[in-house]
Design an enzyme around this catalytic site. Sequence first.
Site, short mmCIF file in Angstrom:
data_model
loop_
_atom_site.label_atom_id
_atom_site.label_comp_id
_atom_site.label_asym_id
_atom_site.label_seq_id
_atom_site.Cartn_x
_atom_site.Cartn_y
_atom_site.Cartn_z
N CYS A 1 -0.49 6.69 8.82
CA CYS A 1 -0.82 5.40 8.21
C CYS A 1 -1.93 5.65 7.21
O CYS A 1 -1.87 6.63 6.46
CB CYS A 1 -1.23 4.38 9.29
SG CYS A 1 -2.58 4.95 10.36
N ARG B 1 0.84 -1.20 0.00
CA ARG B 1 0.00 0.00 0.00
C ARG B 1 0.88 1.26 0.00
O ARG B 1 0.53 2.25 -0.64
CB ARG B 1 -0.95 0.01 1.21
CG ARG B 1 -2.06 -1.03 1.11
CD ARG B 1 -3.05 -0.90 2.24
NE ARG B 1 -3.72 0.39 2.19
CZ ARG B 1 -4.16 1.04 3.27
NH1 ARG B 1 -3.94 0.56 4.49
NH2 ARG B 1 -4.79 2.19 3.15
#
Length: 284
Positions: A240, A181
């Site tokens: 994040c 990701r």
Amino acid sequence: MSASYSTLIGAVELAQRLRDPDWVVFDCRFDLADPAFGRQAYAQGHLPGAIFLDLDDDLSSAKTGRNGRHPLPDPARLVARLEACGVGNHTQVVAYDDAGGMFAARLWWLLRWFGHHRAGVLDGGLQAWLAAGQALTEDAPAPRPSTYTLALRADRVEADYVLQHLGQADMVLIDARSPDRFRGENEVLDPVGGHIPGAINRFFRDNLDARGCFKQASVLREEFAALLGAHSPRQVVHQCGSGVTACVNLLAMEAAGLSGSRLYAGSWSEWCADPARPVARGAA
């Protein structure tokens, strides 16, 4: 006053103090793909005396489409919820989940933001509790309301701070998402793949050993020192996808004695909601 825990607590230590009147335990289990999972799991069995807190309902506020997937909760609203659960300024709070601390650490960080340092995360979570031979219950604890005085700390930064410090020597940005990701691959949670330019990838699960417990403090200190180089912990900003798993990296640094880093709570989901903000892809 009993012993105080400000980062991690083991299952055996928690079992010995579980019924202390000045301790409150919270079950923070959640599943990003199934928001009903946590409540269902809690009803099927939880640590004795534990109270359930929901990531969406209790530990986040409403989404606007521009403020990320898990915006920080309104402090006064969360404090009222904590007071109803028996949390006062001197209460020892322990949070646990079954996902390597990724949701429990969110509550831990929120309490630190509130100025509450008697907060710990059950190391190894529910799995460690069961492995230690401890029991679960379906019984819900009786409420015992308390009062709490809020004293917010400067433990977070906004998107504008991150934008202004991109490429500057006074900020180290650490992204806790999985490497794929981070590179902009296999993005299923946010509409844009990639990362904030200049960020360093430290997958939150890299803080855990094969048992799902946090690595020894000396190991964590060595690994984070390699990321920080000459920078101090106070120059570190964690992020994040939505400000949840970044708290695991922050907890790991604190457990390693590397204190003072901060959280960009909006994280990638807020950052990429504004097309004017820069995006990087690939490993760097």
